[in-house]
Design a protein around this motif. Structure first.
Motif, PDB file in Angstrom:
ATOM      1  N   GLN A  53      27.565  36.073  58.270  1.00  0.00           N
ATOM      2  CA  GLN A  53      27.729  37.516  58.468  1.00  0.00           C
ATOM      3  C   GLN A  53      29.024  37.815  59.233  1.00  0.00           C
ATOM      4  N   PHE A  54      30.102  37.152  58.833  1.00  0.00           N
ATOM      5  CA  PHE A  54      31.362  37.277  59.570  1.00  0.00           C
ATOM      6  C   PHE A  54      31.853  38.721  59.644  1.00  0.00           C
ATOM      7  N   HIS A  55      31.525  39.518  58.630  1.00  0.00           N
ATOM      8  CA  HIS A  55      32.016  40.895  58.627  1.00  0.00           C
ATOM      9  C   HIS A  55      31.447  41.698  59.782  1.00  0.00           C
ATOM     10  N   ARG A  56      30.236  41.344  60.230  1.00  0.00           N
ATOM     11  CA  ARG A  56      29.658  42.061  61.357  1.00  0.00           C
ATOM     12  C   ARG A  56      30.442  41.796  62.638  1.00  0.00           C
ATOM     13  N   SER A  57      30.894  40.554  62.819  1.00  0.00           N
ATOM     14  CA  SER A  57      31.703  40.235  63.994  1.00  0.00           C
ATOM     15  C   SER A  57      33.029  40.987  63.976  1.00  0.00           C
ATOM     16  N   LEU A  58      33.603  41.132  62.792  1.00  0.00           N
ATOM     17  CA  LEU A  58      34.893  41.813  62.674  1.00  0.00           C
ATOM     18  C   LEU A  58      34.757  43.326  62.638  1.00  0.00           C
ATOM     19  N   GLY A  59      33.535  43.819  62.443  1.00  0.00           N
ATOM     20  CA  GLY A  59      33.332  45.260  62.410  1.00  0.00           C
ATOM     21  C   GLY A  59      33.769  45.901  61.113  1.00  0.00           C
ATOM     22  N   CYS A  60      33.709  45.153  60.015  1.00  0.00           N
ATOM     23  CA  CYS A  60      34.071  45.700  58.711  1.00  0.00           C
ATOM     24  C   CYS A  60      32.900  45.534  57.753  1.00  0.00           C
ATOM     25  N   GLY A  61      33.049  46.040  56.549  1.00  0.00           N
ATOM     26  CA  GLY A  61      32.054  45.816  55.527  1.00  0.00           C
ATOM     27  C   GLY A  61      32.213  44.432  54.922  1.00  0.00           C
ATOM     28  N   PRO A  62      31.217  43.930  54.204  1.00  0.00           N
ATOM     29  CA  PRO A  62      31.303  42.602  53.604  1.00  0.00           C
ATOM     30  C   PRO A  62      32.334  42.547  52.488  1.00  0.00           C
ATOM     31  N   PHE A  63      32.932  41.378  52.328  1.00  0.00           N
ATOM     32  CA  PHE A  63      33.812  41.135  51.183  1.00  0.00           C
ATOM     33  C   PHE A  63      33.725  39.661  50.823  1.00  0.00           C
ATOM     34  N   ASP A  64      34.088  39.354  49.592  1.00  0.00           N
ATOM     35  CA  ASP A  64      34.006  37.978  49.108  1.00  0.00           C
ATOM     36  C   ASP A  64      35.116  37.138  49.724  1.00  0.00           C
ATOM     37  N   PHE A  65      34.750  35.964  50.220  1.00  0.00           N
ATOM     38  CA  PHE A  65      35.740  35.046  50.771  1.00  0.00           C
ATOM     39  C   PHE A  65      35.337  33.621  50.473  1.00  0.00           C
ATOM     40  N   GLU A  66      36.298  32.826  50.036  1.00  0.00           N
ATOM     41  CA  GLU A  66      36.125  31.393  49.843  1.00  0.00           C
ATOM     42  C   GLU A  66      37.312  30.680  50.481  1.00  0.00           C
ATOM     43  N   PRO A  67      37.140  29.440  50.944  1.00  0.00           N
ATOM     44  CA  PRO A  67      38.276  28.708  51.517  1.00  0.00           C
ATOM     45  C   PRO A  67      39.487  28.653  50.593  1.00  0.00           C
ATOM     46  N   SER A  68      39.263  28.669  49.288  1.00  0.00           N
ATOM     47  CA  SER A  68      40.381  28.626  48.349  1.00  0.00           C
ATOM     48  C   SER A  68      41.214  29.903  48.361  1.00  0.00           C
ATOM     49  N   ASP A  69      40.732  30.947  49.060  1.00  0.00           N
ATOM     50  CA  ASP A  69      41.509  32.178  49.187  1.00  0.00           C
ATOM     51  C   ASP A  69      42.591  32.063  50.254  1.00  0.00           C
ATOM     52  N   ILE A  70      42.668  30.926  50.931  1.00  0.00           N
ATOM     53  CA  ILE A  70      43.703  30.669  51.937  1.00  0.00           C
ATOM     54  C   ILE A  70      44.690  29.652  51.372  1.00  0.00           C
ATOM     55  N   ILE A  71      45.963  30.032  51.316  1.00  0.00           N
ATOM     56  CA  ILE A  71      47.005  29.172  50.757  1.00  0.00           C
ATOM     57  C   ILE A  71      48.018  28.833  51.850  1.00  0.00           C
ATOM     58  N   PRO A  72      48.067  27.585  52.351  1.00  0.00           N
ATOM     59  CA  PRO A  72      49.102  27.207  53.318  1.00  0.00           C
ATOM     60  C   PRO A  72      50.433  26.945  52.608  1.00  0.00           C
ATOM     61  N   HIS A  73      51.517  27.404  53.204  1.00  0.00           N
ATOM     62  CA  HIS A  73      52.840  27.151  52.638  1.00  0.00           C
ATOM     63  C   HIS A  73      53.317  25.768  53.080  1.00  0.00           C
ATOM     64  N   ASP A  74      53.846  24.995  52.167  1.00  0.00           N
ATOM     65  CA  ASP A  74      54.230  23.624  52.512  1.00  0.00           C
ATOM     66  C   ASP A  74      55.507  23.551  53.343  1.00  0.00           C
ATOM     67  N   ARG A  75      56.209  24.696  53.508  1.00  0.00           N
ATOM     68  CA  ARG A  75      57.415  24.693  54.355  1.00  0.00           C
ATOM     69  C   ARG A  75      57.268  25.622  55.548  1.00  0.00           C
ATOM     70  N   ARG A  76      56.044  25.848  55.912  1.00  0.00           N
ATOM     71  CA  ARG A  76      55.698  26.525  57.150  1.00  0.00           C
ATOM     72  C   ARG A  76      56.326  27.919  57.263  1.00  0.00           C
ATOM     73  N   ASP A  77      56.618  28.331  58.496  1.00  0.00           N
ATOM     74  CA  ASP A  77      57.050  29.718  58.722  1.00  0.00           C
ATOM     75  C   ASP A  77      58.347  30.078  57.996  1.00  0.00           C
ATOM     76  N   PRO A  78      59.394  29.257  58.055  1.00  0.00           N
ATOM     77  CA  PRO A  78      60.615  29.618  57.322  1.00  0.00           C
ATOM     78  C   PRO A  78      60.375  29.757  55.815  1.00  0.00           C
ATOM     79  N   GLY A  79      59.497  28.913  55.279  1.00  0.00           N
ATOM     80  CA  GLY A  79      59.194  28.996  53.858  1.00  0.00           C
ATOM     81  C   GLY A  79      58.484  30.284  53.498  1.00  0.00           C
ATOM     82  N   VAL A  80      57.519  30.695  54.334  1.00  0.00           N
ATOM     83  CA  VAL A  80      56.820  31.964  54.088  1.00  0.00           C
ATOM     84  C   VAL A  80      57.807  33.115  54.127  1.00  0.00           C
ATOM     85  N   TYR A  81      58.689  33.098  55.113  1.00  0.00           N
ATOM     86  CA  TYR A  81      59.665  34.188  55.240  1.00  0.00           C
ATOM     87  C   TYR A  81      60.614  34.209  54.044  1.00  0.00           C
TER      88      TYR A  81
END
Length: 213
Positions: free
Chosen positions: A25-53
């Motif tokens: 029930q993570f949405h209750r902690s954040l104070g928002c409504g529910p939404f779908d989330f899976e770990p695959s929805d997080i994409i790390p950039h292989d070149r870190r902060d400069p790469g994201v920028y």
């Protein structure tokens, strides 16, 4: 279509998100409504902060067909950083061309700013004594009149050095990415006052209304 794709600068930021969004029930902690989330929805950039920028908005283009919203999270503390305001403005301008709903979250100075609150769960997750707050006050890393350490990473480094040789007493401060997941799964959302975290929380509340703390 999935609800949100998160592009993050490294595995530590990704683990922190997993800690927050992997709670029951993570949405209750954040104070928002529910939404779908899976770990695959997080994409790390292989070149870190400069790469994201440099190419984050372009990398996210391929997810327009699979996700309705996009979030970029990166630190300000990296060599060559133009500063949090310019990072935010540049990425916002570039994302606006392709996304209707998006957010750019710049952690200033870096992820460790989300860790600190005077909470015994922080000590448990870090693997250090419960009086860590007093320890950091005496060392000058966390003045008693401040909500968080002025240099969050230096404070964590100090605890790591102080307790890394005390394993016989049960203390061993971890700096692996998994540390941030443990912290985020335990600390109080209401106790996290870092501006970048609050922007992320408020963004999710705006996109997914329906719950209040």
């Amino acid at each position: 279509m999935r609800d949100v794709i998160f592009l993050v600068a490294d595995g530590s930021i990704g683990q922190m998100l997993l800690g927050f969004l992997g709670r029951p029930q993570f949405h209750r902690s954040l104070g928002c409504g529910p939404f779908d989330f899976e770990p695959s929805d997080i994409i790390p950039h292989d070149r870190r902060d400069p790469g994201v920028y440099r190419d984050g908005p372009e990398l996210l283009r391929i997810y327009q067909k699979t996700h309705a919203r996009a979030v970029i999270l990166l630190d300000n503390a990296w060599e060559g950083s133009p500063g949090p305001a310019k990072i935010h403005d540049d990425l916002t301008r570039r994302l606006r061309d392709t996304w209707d709903q998006f957010a750019v979250i710049v952690l200033d100075p870096e992820l460790e700013a989300w860790v600190w609150q005077d909470n015994p769960q922080v000590a448990t997750a870090l693997g250090c004594p419960a009086d860590f707050r007093e320890t950091l006050a005496r060392s000058g890393h966390w003045p008693r009149d401040k909500d968080k350490p002025p240099d969050p990473k230096a404070a964590l480094d100090y605890l790591q050095r102080k307790y890394r040789d005390l394993r016989r007493d049960g203390y061993r401060v971890d700096r692996s990415p998994a540390l941030f997941r443990r912290l985020a799964s335990r600390i109080s959302v209401q106790g996290c006052v870092d501006p970048a975290f609050l922007r992320l929380r408020d963004t999710l509340r705006g996109w997914f209304p329906g719950e209040t703390l």
